[in-house]
Design an enzyme around this catalytic site. Structure first.
Site, mmCIF file in Angstrom:
data_model
loop_
_atom_site.group_PDB
_atom_site.id
_atom_site.type_symbol
_atom_site.label_atom_id
_atom_site.label_comp_id
_atom_site.label_asym_id
_atom_site.label_seq_id
_atom_site.Cartn_x
_atom_site.Cartn_y
_atom_site.Cartn_z
ATOM 1 N N TYR A 142 0.819 -1.208 0.000
ATOM 2 C CA TYR A 142 0.000 0.000 0.000
ATOM 3 C C TYR A 142 0.854 1.260 0.000
ATOM 4 C CZ TYR A 142 -4.653 -1.991 0.928
ATOM 5 O OH TYR A 142 -5.860 -2.636 0.839
ATOM 6 N N ASP A 223 -2.931 -18.336 0.651
ATOM 7 C CA ASP A 223 -3.949 -19.069 -0.122
ATOM 8 C C ASP A 223 -4.593 -20.152 0.733
ATOM 9 O OD1 ASP A 223 -1.469 -20.350 -0.121
ATOM 10 O OD2 ASP A 223 -1.608 -21.043 -2.196
ATOM 11 N N ASP A 247 -6.157 -7.012 4.423
ATOM 12 C CA ASP A 247 -7.312 -6.380 3.784
ATOM 13 C C ASP A 247 -8.269 -7.466 3.289
ATOM 14 O OD1 ASP A 247 -8.908 -4.349 2.559
ATOM 15 O OD2 ASP A 247 -7.978 -4.839 0.639
ATOM 16 N N ASP A 251 -11.950 -9.118 5.281
ATOM 17 C CA ASP A 251 -13.277 -9.124 4.639
ATOM 18 C C ASP A 251 -13.860 -10.532 4.648
ATOM 19 O OD1 ASP A 251 -13.328 -6.415 3.994
ATOM 20 O OD2 ASP A 251 -14.009 -6.779 1.939
HETATM 21 C C1 IPM Z 1 -10.255 -1.325 4.291
HETATM 22 C C2 IPM Z 1 -10.552 -0.759 2.936
HETATM 23 C C3 IPM Z 1 -9.406 0.180 2.558
HETATM 24 C C4 IPM Z 1 -8.138 -0.648 2.489
HETATM 25 C C5 IPM Z 1 -9.599 0.954 1.249
HETATM 26 C C6 IPM Z 1 -10.930 1.674 1.228
HETATM 27 C C7 IPM Z 1 -8.476 1.899 1.019
HETATM 28 O O1 IPM Z 1 -10.738 -1.772 2.014
HETATM 29 O O2 IPM Z 1 -10.109 -0.541 5.255
HETATM 30 O O3 IPM Z 1 -10.180 -2.549 4.405
HETATM 31 O O4 IPM Z 1 -7.858 -1.280 1.474
HETATM 32 O O5 IPM Z 1 -7.420 -0.674 3.486
HETATM 33 MG MG MG Z 2 -10.797 -3.703 2.864
#
Ligand code: IPM
Ligand code: MG
Length: 356
Positions: A142, A223, A247, A251
């Site tokens: 990032y 993975d 990230d 999710d």
């Molecule tokens: C998160 C989001 C952010 C990230 C984006 C919106 C920049 O996906 O906080 O997980 O990738 O960190």
């Molecule tokens: Mg995210």
């Protein structure tokens, strides 16, 4: 005590869910004799519209002079066509870097009352799920060097994944400390079969592990970790990983709880300073309709009380109030079953406040 909180409502449903969280905080303050002083500042799309940039310096300054930051969400369709470095999401990256928020804690908790919302088979999650993803937040791909070059195959672009030993060491310590407070089990996730930066990651995690002999550590390739999270999520307790893997896996972990609208997060700097925000995004499709779930933001405020202010009882009080409202059967649209009655954002906030 008096606590100074920088509040960034942001875009989409951000202002609505933040509004409810502040009401709940005020109720907790009243009950326990604290005052929370809020300074609202702009970031994201609304800041682009009003100030011409997604993260005005004033916002960073107010955050720096506060004890903690509470953020709703940033981003929306309106700004989706802006070039990458001008998009509202840049505000998040800027805040993380400027405020030194290197440790991102993302709990993925299956609420008993919402077990049916979990997309996995009941036998896979029987007995509940309680995972924390500890994501490195200010390094890696990032923030590495990026650019464009001409190659044999024509124009190309690159982003560099780079980790300093010290960056890995400090996030590993946060994760081991977290494991010590929980079940003394830590999974470090990398891609050490391919990436040099992951081999460094793994070596440093092993070094830090020597200071935590009680913690059982294992290393997973990313993975495999992604696959194991849906195959047998109960094997995980604390997961520590890099910015980009975190990230993605956070999710996934939040989705398997079935309640992404319920999950809070903390981004911590050295010391007690932190920024707190719901894991869900700005959800522009449902903004302004009084249907968003404010619980993730309210629970983020609870995390702020616990981690930055050291107010454990007050944090418990908020978490219990949320559980009570769920146990009483109140649901926002995102967590309601087919045919179940749906309660609006403001009413859910009021009920939680009443339960404080
Ligand atoms: C998160 C989001 C952010 C990230 C984006 C919106 C920049 O996906 O906080 O997980 O990738 O960190
Ligand atoms: Mg995210």
């Amino acid at each position: 005590m008096n606590y100074k909180i920088a509040v960034i409502p942001g875009d989409g449903i951000g202002p609505e869910v933040i509004g409810e969280a502040l009401k709940v905080l005020d109720a907790v303050g009243e009950k326990y004799g604290h005052t929370f002083e809020y300074t609202k500042v702009l970031a994201g799309g609304c800041a682009i519209d009003e100030k011409g940039e997604c993260l005005p310096q004033e916002t960073v300054d107010v955050c720096r002079s506060s004890d903690a930051v509470l953020l709703g969400a940033v981003g929306g369709w309106k700004w989706d066509t802006l070039p990458g470095d001008k998009r509202p999401e840049r505000a998040l990256l800027g805040l993380r870097k400027e405020l030194g928020l290197f440790a991102n804690l993302r709990p993925a908790l299956l609420f008993e009352e919402l077990a049916e919302a979990c997309p996995l088979k009941p036998e896979i999650v029987e007995g509940g799920l309680d995972i924390v993803v500890v994501r490195e937040l200010t390094g890696g791909i990032y923030f590495g060097e990026k650019g464009t070059v001409d190659t044999d195959l024509g124009p190309a672009a690159y982003d560099v994944e780079q980790y300093a030993e010290e960056e890995v060491r400090r996030i590993a310590k946060v994760a081991f400390d977290m494991a010590m407070k929980r079940n003394k089990k830590l999974t470090s996730v990398d891609k050490a079969n391919v990436l040099e930066s992951s081999r460094l990651w793994r070596r440093i995690v092993a070094e830090v592990a020597e200071d935590y002999p009680e913690v059982e550590v294992n290393n997973f390739y990313v993975d495999n970790a992604a696959m194991q999270l849906v195959r047998n999520p109960k094997q995980f307790d604390v997961i520590v990983t890099s910015n980009i893997f975190g990230d993605i896996l956070s999710d996934e972990a939040s989705m398997i709880t079935g309640s992404i609208g319920m999950l809070p997060s903390a981004s911590l700097a050295n010391g007690n300073f932190g920024m707190y925000e719901p894991v869900h995004g700005s959800a522009p499709d449902i903004a302004g309709q009084d249907i968003a779930n404010p619980m993730a933001t309210i629970l983020s405020a609870a995390m702020m009380l616990r981690y930055t202010f050291g107010l454990g009882d007050e944090a418990d009080c908020i978490e219990n109030a949320v559980k009570k409202v769920l146990a009483d059967g109140y649901r926002t649209a995102d967590i309601a079953k087919d045919g179940e009655a749906v309660t609006g954002t403001a009413e859910i906030g009021r009920l939680i406040k009443e339960a404080i």
